[in-house]
Design a protein around this motif. Structure first.
Motif, mmCIF file in Angstrom:
data_model
loop_
_atom_site.group_PDB
_atom_site.id
_atom_site.type_symbol
_atom_site.label_atom_id
_atom_site.label_comp_id
_atom_site.label_asym_id
_atom_site.label_seq_id
_atom_site.Cartn_x
_atom_site.Cartn_y
_atom_site.Cartn_z
ATOM 1 N N GLN A 121 36.574 34.874 36.546
ATOM 2 C CA GLN A 121 37.614 34.661 37.549
ATOM 3 C C GLN A 121 38.211 33.264 37.395
ATOM 4 O OE1 GLN A 121 36.972 35.873 41.606
ATOM 5 N NE2 GLN A 121 35.541 37.489 41.020
ATOM 6 N N GLY A 122 38.745 33.003 36.188
ATOM 7 C CA GLY A 122 39.491 31.785 35.985
ATOM 8 C C GLY A 122 38.895 30.840 34.964
ATOM 9 N N ASP A 144 27.293 26.414 40.395
ATOM 10 C CA ASP A 144 27.663 27.816 40.568
ATOM 11 C C ASP A 144 28.483 27.941 41.851
ATOM 12 O OD1 ASP A 144 25.848 27.729 42.700
ATOM 13 O OD2 ASP A 144 24.237 28.672 41.546
ATOM 14 N N HIS A 145 28.750 29.163 42.272
ATOM 15 C CA HIS A 145 29.615 29.378 43.431
ATOM 16 C C HIS A 145 28.988 28.889 44.735
ATOM 17 C CE1 HIS A 145 26.978 32.913 43.670
ATOM 18 N NE2 HIS A 145 27.309 32.975 44.942
ATOM 19 N N ALA A 184 34.967 25.581 43.057
ATOM 20 C CA ALA A 184 35.848 26.054 41.991
ATOM 21 C C ALA A 184 35.317 27.316 41.321
ATOM 22 C CB ALA A 184 36.049 24.948 40.951
ATOM 23 N N PHE A 185 34.011 27.555 41.403
ATOM 24 C CA PHE A 185 33.426 28.764 40.815
ATOM 25 C C PHE A 185 33.627 29.935 41.782
ATOM 26 C CE2 PHE A 185 31.217 25.798 38.087
ATOM 27 C CZ PHE A 185 30.978 26.506 36.916
ATOM 28 N N ARG A 186 34.582 30.780 41.505
ATOM 29 C CA ARG A 186 34.713 32.007 42.294
ATOM 30 C C ARG A 186 33.752 33.080 41.793
ATOM 31 N NH1 ARG A 186 41.285 32.624 43.217
ATOM 32 N NH2 ARG A 186 41.594 30.559 44.176
ATOM 33 N N ASP A 187 33.354 32.928 40.538
ATOM 34 C CA ASP A 187 32.375 33.837 39.940
ATOM 35 C C ASP A 187 31.477 32.985 39.053
ATOM 36 O OD1 ASP A 187 31.674 36.833 39.139
ATOM 37 O OD2 ASP A 187 31.692 35.623 37.306
ATOM 38 N N SER A 188 30.160 33.180 39.102
ATOM 39 C CA SER A 188 29.220 32.312 38.392
ATOM 40 C C SER A 188 28.892 32.796 36.989
ATOM 41 C CB SER A 188 27.926 32.168 39.204
ATOM 42 O OG SER A 188 28.178 31.513 40.428
ATOM 43 N N GLN A 205 24.781 34.011 32.982
ATOM 44 C CA GLN A 205 25.420 35.037 33.800
ATOM 45 C C GLN A 205 25.324 34.720 35.284
ATOM 46 O OE1 GLN A 205 23.910 38.893 32.679
ATOM 47 N NE2 GLN A 205 24.716 38.756 30.595
ATOM 48 N N GLY A 206 24.657 33.608 35.626
ATOM 49 C CA GLY A 206 24.533 33.244 37.033
ATOM 50 C C GLY A 206 24.831 31.786 37.299
#
Length: 745
Positions: A119-120, A90-91, A96-100, A75-76
């Motif tokens: 988010q993608g 992660d972000h 590319a990670f808009r959400d981790s 989740q992170g």
């Protein structure tokens, strides 16, 4: 732009057809499931969390890629694991990670990793991540599930955007019931049918079209969260409401046995037909094919009772993703019995098999127990023996049980009262020689003998080398009693005491264990290592291998030419013939193998100083006491040492500039500094892996880096080089061919 990305997606997923063909030909590594005969508590367990560099503790998705890496979605953030170190994405470090929050993972046939997030959709090509979103044709940014099917097609399940397939024209959304659904889970069965668990029900997409399973099929109105197929072809589903169901004759039937499960979050069926069920609230549940259920939860070593993801890797380990960390379960070589298996105390001192084949265990403060049907139980003994500190055990020829404790000897025959001897004396060893005569070795009062109802003593005053007696063994060859003391070896016979001291070549005079073999040679375990007493002389082996340069608490034969040693740093198996060759002065390497925590022991420290500190039972199995329970190895089913895993070159840095690893890397000379990072993904005793490398054109030969996974060079001259790296599990057998990369400065 959309068309170009669509073509890239199609190329990325087509290669899975090749992997499928290889699997059909048996050219991919085999999968060995966890052995179902063991209690869940007896599987080797290892736990990782954020303190071990996991990005976040809630493990939502798991994948093993074709190189052997384990990918862990949390989740992170996302992590790649090679068995020793985590690499996190992660972000904060990957734009590319808009959400981790990682929701799903898949790999295509070209080796690219696909990552679902809130988010993608992301794709990793081994060097960088690329993101796909609604601007690229995805109907929804929130990707809940991913699957690459046997035809090489990438499917994505979205939150409210339905089912998506990567096609020639980009992302395609099939029309119909699934076009706007929330798709939580996908699974492909052996008939190449795609099962889809969605907000509106359960579906199967096959050659005949879309099949819908509604309430009339026996399904409850809960969302389907997990799907699996067992070896018999039966399909299982787990629901949001904590129900487990299986499809039989076109109708789902409920398995009644998951009381307390809030939700079924994950399912896995292994090759033995065992179904593993990851639940909310009651942990991991195992359902055996022939019946029987067991559970692993926080009370038995799971970090959390919520299991979110499951994966069986190619080496046979089961990975369990929980809300509080990642767990690996392994059918380790060593089976461990602890308090979860009935032991009253994990500090075990003695193991003994009686004439009926029962295995007795003596513990510190837990008294005497016996093994029955895979668990240690307290026998029907007088209360005064229930909590004794049992250090040594003997059954005499008359069926009486003798127990040596730190406060004397207890003699007991079933149905009669306990007789106590030597009150206050600490007992180290017991034996019977000849029939009807019992001997006890004490901590400071020498030998005590019971013969014909009479008790007599023998100590240093009667010629014994020391009054601290640690080990006893009957000599068939000499018709005497071998006595090991703090100050040497003694042979007690009709003609008195014959003392063999350290002056004869013995590495240490402190004798802890004795074993006379069928050839009449005596193997001696001392505080300083293993010694052979043969032909009237001692041969010490401590200098030949570090594994033999340690205290030896027990020596056992397996009947197959090997000695088994209980020692402070693990169990050692060594070839008797190899030792004899060394004793004759011949050259050659020992066949030696050490077993430690990496093989399933809770601690590698065997217990010792008293006898019997281990036993070989009549079924051939080897048992040792440890400070954390009893361990068992079955030599007849001992797997061969695994071949070394193929190494990989992960990263090249020249002159401070990271370079993408390829067959040939070209870079300006700069300051001539070069570093190469490498690894060999493996989860079977990964800390034992050793590496060696060479920079051809610079190094004159191989450089052994032990367990270090990087090489560093400075002031390299311009020119062409080749970097090679090999991996080994034992320092003898090296992976071939090596991983190679060309470098031109």
């Amino acid at each position: 732009m959309k068309r170009r990305r669509a073509r890239a997606i199609v190329r990325a997923v087509r290669g899975l057809v090749l992997l499928t063909a290889l699997a059909a030909l048996g050219l991919l590594p085999p999968c060995f499931a966890l052995r179902p005969g063991r209690e869940l508590s007896q599987y080797s367990r290892h736990v990782w969390n954020t303190s071990d560099d996991l990005p976040q503790n809630a493990v939502t998705a798991l994948l093993q890629d074709s190189d052997g890496y384990l990918w862990i979605g949390t989740q992170g953030g996302l992590a790649r694991f090679d068995g020793v170190r985590f690499t996190a994405f992660d972000h904060t470090n990957t734009p590319a990670f808009r959400d981790s929050f990682v929701t799903a993972l898949a790999q295509d046939g070209e080796g690219r990793i696909w990552v679902g997030s809130r988010q993608g959709l992301l794709r990793y090509d081994g060097w960088e991540f690329e993101r796909f979103g609604t601007e690229d044709g995805l109907p929804h940014e929130y990707v809940r599930s991913l699957l690459v099917d046997s035809r090489g097609r990438l499917w994505a399940g979205t939150y409210g955007g339905g089912l998506v397939r990567a096609g020639e024209a980009g992302f395609e959304v099939p029309e119909g019931e699934l076009s706007e659904a929330v798709v939580r889970v996908m699974f492909e069965d052996r008939r190449r049918g795609l099962w889809i668990g969605a907000s509106r029900g359960l579906y199967r997409l096959g050659a005949e079209g879309l099949e819908v399973f509604g309430e009339g099929s026996g399904l409850p109105p809960d969302f389907v969260r997990a799907i699996a197929e067992d070896p018999s072809g039966r399909v299982w589903v787990g629901t949001e409401g904590g129900r487990l169901l299986y499809l039989e004759e076109g109708r789902f039937r409920e398995y009644a046995g998951l009381e307390g499960a809030v939700s079924v979050r994950s399912l896995h069926a292994d090759e033995h037909g065992t179904l593993w069920v990851g639940t909310e609230a009651i942990g991991l549940v195992r359902l055996l094919e022939g019946g029987g259920q067991s559970r692993l939860d926080q009370a038995v070593g799971l970090p959390h009772d919520s299991v979110l993801s499951l994966l069986e890797d190619r080496e046979g380990s089961l990975w369990v993703g929980t809300r509080a960390g990642l767990v690996r379960l392994e059918s380790a070589v060593v089976t461990t019995f602890s308090t979860h298996d009935g032991l009253e105390s994990e500090s075990v001192r003695a193991l003994y098999e009686d004439a009926q084949g029962r295995l007795w265990v003596g513990t510190e403060g837990g008294g005497l127990q016996v093994l029955e049907e895979g668990r240690f139980v307290r026998p029907d003994l007088p209360e005064e023996l229930a909590h004794a500190w049992v250090r040594t055990i003997l059954e005499d020829g008359g069926g009486r049980l003798w127990l040596g404790t730190r406060s004397g000897v207890s003699e007991y025959r079933p149905g009669s009262r306990v007789r106590h001897h030597l009150d206050g004396e600490t007992i180290h060893a017991l034996t019977e020689f000849p029939a009807g005569t019992v001997w006890a070795g004490t901590a400071g009062d020498g030998l005590v003998r019971w013969e014909g109802g009479r008790i007599s003593r023998m100590g240093s005053g009667q010629g014994l080398s020391h009054d601290n007696v640690r080990a006893l063994a009957v000599s068939a060859a000499r018709n005497c009693l071998w006595v090991g003391t703090e100050a040497g070896l003694n042979c007690v016979g009709r003609d008195g005491v014959e003392v063999h001291s350290a002056a004869g070549g013995q590495g240490s005079p402190f004798v802890l264990a004795l074993l006379e073999d069928s050839a009449g040679d005596l193997w001696v375990g001392t505080a300083g290592g293993l010694t052979l007493f043969t032909g009237g002389r001692f041969v010490d082996f401590a200098s030949h291998d570090d594994a033999l340069n340690t205290a030896v608490f027990q020596i056992l034969e397996d009947g197959c030419g090997y000695l088994w040693l209980g020692a402070p740093k693990g169990i050692v198996r060594v070839s008797k013939e190899g030792l004899r060759r060394l004793a004759r002065g011949e050259q050659g390497k020992l066949q030696l193998r050490r077993f430690t925590e990496a093989d399933g022991m809770l601690t590698s420290e065997c217990a010792g100083g008293t006898q019997p500190a281990g036993a070989r039972t009549r079924d051939g199995r080897i048992w040792f006491p440890t400070l954390r329970g009893v361990v068992m190895i079955d030599p007849a089913h001992l797997p061969a040492a695994s071949p070394p895993p193929p190494p990989l070159i992960e990263r090249v840095v020249a002159g401070g500039v990271p370079l993408r690893p390829r067959d040939m890397v070209e870079t300006p000379v700069g300051n001539g500094a070069l570093s190469v990072q490498f690894t060999a993904p493996s989860f079977l005793a990964p800390t034992r892996l050793r590496f060696r490398y060479r920079l051809v054109g610079h190094d004159p030969g191989w450089v052994e880096s032990e367990d270090r996974r990087a090489a560093f060079y400075t002031n390299l001259s311009p020119g062409a080089y080749r970097f090679d790296v090999q991996a080994s599990r034992d320092g003898r057998t090296w992976s071939d061919p090596p991983a190679t990369i060309g470098l031109r400065l």
